[in-house]
Motif scaffolding. Structure first.
Motif, PDB file in Angstrom:
ATOM      1  N   GLU A 187       0.887  -1.178   0.000  1.00 57.63           N
ATOM      2  CA  GLU A 187       0.000   0.000   0.000  1.00 57.63           C
ATOM      3  C   GLU A 187       0.916   1.216   0.000  1.00 57.63           C
ATOM      4  N   ILE A 188       0.820   2.005  -1.065  1.00 59.53           N
ATOM      5  CA  ILE A 188       1.709   3.153  -1.259  1.00 59.53           C
ATOM      6  C   ILE A 188       0.867   4.423  -1.344  1.00 59.53           C
ATOM      7  N   GLY A 189       1.355   5.473  -0.718  1.00 64.30           N
ATOM      8  CA  GLY A 189       0.663   6.764  -0.772  1.00 64.30           C
ATOM      9  C   GLY A 189       0.462   7.242  -2.197  1.00 64.30           C
ATOM     10  N   LYS A 190      -0.679   7.877  -2.439  1.00 65.55           N
ATOM     11  CA  LYS A 190      -1.018   8.346  -3.786  1.00 65.55           C
ATOM     12  C   LYS A 190      -0.013   9.345  -4.342  1.00 65.55           C
ATOM     13  N   SER A 191       0.717  10.040  -3.470  1.00 63.46           N
ATOM     14  CA  SER A 191       1.698  11.017  -3.939  1.00 63.46           C
ATOM     15  C   SER A 191       3.007  10.364  -4.405  1.00 63.46           C
ATOM     16  N   ASN A 192       3.193   9.098  -4.100  1.00 66.01           N
ATOM     17  CA  ASN A 192       4.395   8.378  -4.524  1.00 66.01           C
ATOM     18  C   ASN A 192       4.226   7.955  -5.984  1.00 66.01           C
ATOM     19  N   PRO A 193       5.206   8.247  -6.849  1.00 61.46           N
ATOM     20  CA  PRO A 193       5.095   7.865  -8.265  1.00 61.46           C
ATOM     21  C   PRO A 193       4.853   6.361  -8.488  1.00 61.46           C
ATOM     22  N   LEU A 194       5.314   5.525  -7.561  1.00 59.68           N
ATOM     23  CA  LEU A 194       5.096   4.084  -7.716  1.00 59.68           C
ATOM     24  C   LEU A 194       3.618   3.709  -7.614  1.00 59.68           C
ATOM     25  N   SER A 195       2.813   4.561  -7.000  1.00 63.75           N
ATOM     26  CA  SER A 195       1.390   4.256  -6.867  1.00 63.75           C
ATOM     27  C   SER A 195       0.678   4.281  -8.220  1.00 63.75           C
ATOM     28  N   LYS A 196       1.299   4.858  -9.224  1.00 60.64           N
ATOM     29  CA  LYS A 196       0.709   4.926 -10.569  1.00 60.64           C
ATOM     30  C   LYS A 196       1.013   3.679 -11.398  1.00 60.64           C
ATOM     31  N   LYS A 197       1.925   2.840 -10.903  1.00 59.53           N
ATOM     32  CA  LYS A 197       2.310   1.645 -11.654  1.00 59.53           C
ATOM     33  C   LYS A 197       1.301   0.518 -11.426  1.00 59.53           C
ATOM     34  N   THR A 198       1.167  -0.364 -12.395  1.00 57.75           N
ATOM     35  CA  THR A 198       0.261  -1.508 -12.247  1.00 57.75           C
ATOM     36  C   THR A 198       0.875  -2.576 -11.355  1.00 57.75           C
ATOM     37  N   SER A 199       2.216  -2.590 -11.232  1.00 58.79           N
ATOM     38  CA  SER A 199       2.917  -3.479 -10.306  1.00 58.79           C
ATOM     39  C   SER A 199       4.331  -2.942 -10.110  1.00 58.79           C
ATOM     40  N   MET A 256      -0.121  -0.411  14.787  1.00 57.34           N
ATOM     41  CA  MET A 256       0.154  -0.464  13.347  1.00 57.34           C
ATOM     42  C   MET A 256      -0.935   0.280  12.579  1.00 57.34           C
ATOM     43  N   SER A 257      -2.189   0.024  12.926  1.00 54.62           N
ATOM     44  CA  SER A 257      -3.300   0.691  12.248  1.00 54.62           C
ATOM     45  C   SER A 257      -3.267   2.196  12.475  1.00 54.62           C
ATOM     46  N   GLU A 258      -3.023   2.597  13.722  1.00 53.61           N
ATOM     47  CA  GLU A 258      -2.985   4.028  14.053  1.00 53.61           C
ATOM     48  C   GLU A 258      -1.857   4.739  13.312  1.00 53.61           C
ATOM     49  N   ILE A 259      -0.677   4.146  13.322  1.00 49.71           N
ATOM     50  CA  ILE A 259       0.464   4.770  12.634  1.00 49.71           C
ATOM     51  C   ILE A 259       0.212   4.824  11.129  1.00 49.71           C
ATOM     52  N   SER A 260      -0.330   3.751  10.572  1.00 47.71           N
ATOM     53  CA  SER A 260      -0.551   3.737   9.122  1.00 47.71           C
ATOM     54  C   SER A 260      -1.610   4.759   8.702  1.00 47.71           C
ATOM     55  N   ARG A 261      -2.606   4.973   9.535  1.00 44.96           N
ATOM     56  CA  ARG A 261      -3.632   5.974   9.210  1.00 44.96           C
ATOM     57  C   ARG A 261      -3.090   7.397   9.317  1.00 44.96           C
ATOM     58  N   ASN A 262      -2.073   7.604  10.138  1.00 41.46           N
ATOM     59  CA  ASN A 262      -1.570   8.952  10.409  1.00 41.46           C
ATOM     60  C   ASN A 262      -0.160   9.192   9.890  1.00 41.46           C
ATOM     61  N   SER A 263       0.253   8.396   8.932  1.00 40.64           N
ATOM     62  CA  SER A 263       1.576   8.586   8.338  1.00 40.64           C
ATOM     63  C   SER A 263       1.504   8.247   6.853  1.00 40.64           C
ATOM     64  N   LYS A 264       2.601   8.479   6.191  1.00 36.17           N
ATOM     65  CA  LYS A 264       2.670   8.154   4.758  1.00 36.17           C
ATOM     66  C   LYS A 264       3.515   6.916   4.501  1.00 36.17           C
ATOM     67  N   PHE A 265       3.916   6.218   5.566  1.00 31.92           N
ATOM     68  CA  PHE A 265       4.740   5.034   5.375  1.00 31.92           C
ATOM     69  C   PHE A 265       3.975   3.957   4.600  1.00 31.92           C
ATOM     70  N   PRO A 266       4.573   3.425   3.557  1.00 32.61           N
ATOM     71  CA  PRO A 266       3.940   2.294   2.885  1.00 32.61           C
ATOM     72  C   PRO A 266       3.995   1.059   3.786  1.00 32.61           C
ATOM     73  N   TYR A 267       3.100   0.125   3.545  1.00 30.58           N
ATOM     74  CA  TYR A 267       3.107  -1.120   4.302  1.00 30.58           C
ATOM     75  C   TYR A 267       2.686  -2.270   3.390  1.00 30.58           C
ATOM     76  N   PHE A 268       3.066  -3.466   3.800  1.00 32.89           N
ATOM     77  CA  PHE A 268       2.797  -4.665   3.021  1.00 32.89           C
ATOM     78  C   PHE A 268       1.465  -5.294   3.428  1.00 32.89           C
ATOM     79  N   PHE A 269       0.882  -6.006   2.505  1.00 33.11           N
ATOM     80  CA  PHE A 269      -0.265  -6.869   2.769  1.00 33.11           C
ATOM     81  C   PHE A 269      -0.031  -8.132   1.948  1.00 33.11           C
ATOM     82  N   SER A 270      -0.739  -9.183   2.262  1.00 33.80           N
ATOM     83  CA  SER A 270      -0.640 -10.387   1.435  1.00 33.80           C
ATOM     84  C   SER A 270      -2.015 -10.731   0.889  1.00 33.80           C
ATOM     85  N   ASN A 271      -2.039 -11.562  -0.105  1.00 39.68           N
ATOM     86  CA  ASN A 271      -3.319 -11.995  -0.648  1.00 39.68           C
ATOM     87  C   ASN A 271      -4.139 -12.724   0.415  1.00 39.68           C
TER      88      ASN A 271
END
Length: 144
Positions: free
Chosen positions: A18-30, A72-87
């Motif tokens: 999960e990458i912030g919308k302002s990060n150029p990588l967020s525009k990539k399909t992968s 983890m949830s609180e920090i992720s909601r209040n920061s721009k740090f990307p984080y991993f998820f799995s399928n």
């Protein structure tokens, strides 16, 4: 497989980010692990083999480990740090809660090093009891 044990394939687990919308990588399909080089990530503690996989394959990255899912949830909601998820974690309430808000984009990590295959192993004498359950798990295993 041995004379006493056999296995049933369950499925593959892989990571996305999960990458912030302002990060150029967020525009990539992968992205690949190399695309993520030098970034700082918010990471749930105790991710099993995934910890070594991301640490060994994302060059010059920093990993900010969190043991408490609420933190983890609180920090992720209040920061721009990307984080991993799995399928496998996409449907968990913790992942859904972190994703709420729409400030990030889920981007798949398309990299050959980004996969863990899972098998259910059992004693052959327990086949009739265990194999139907494992086949059901395989049927509902998330594909994306």
């Amino acid at each position: 497989m041995t004379d006493e044990i056999e296995s049933v394939y369950l499925g593959v687990e892989y990571l996305g980010v999960e990458i912030g919308k302002s990060n150029p990588l967020s525009k990539k399909t992968s992205v690949t692990f190399d695309d993520l080089a030098g970034m700082s990530f918010l990471v749930v503690q105790d991710t099993g083999p995934w910890q070594a996989i991301v640490e060994n394959n994302i060059p010059d990255a920093a990993f900010l480990y969190q043991a408490d899912l609420d933190a983890m949830s609180e920090i992720s909601r209040n920061s721009k740090f990307p984080y991993f998820f799995s399928n496998l974690s996409l449907v968990s309430s913790a992942t859904i809660e972190r994703s709420d808000g729409g400030e990030r984009v889920a981007v798949p990590i398309d990299d050959p090093r980004n996969r863990l295959e899972f098998y259910g192993s059992y004693l052959k004498g327990n086949r009739k009891l265990v194999q139907p359950l494992l086949k059901e798990i395989n049927k509902i295993w998330p594909q994306n």
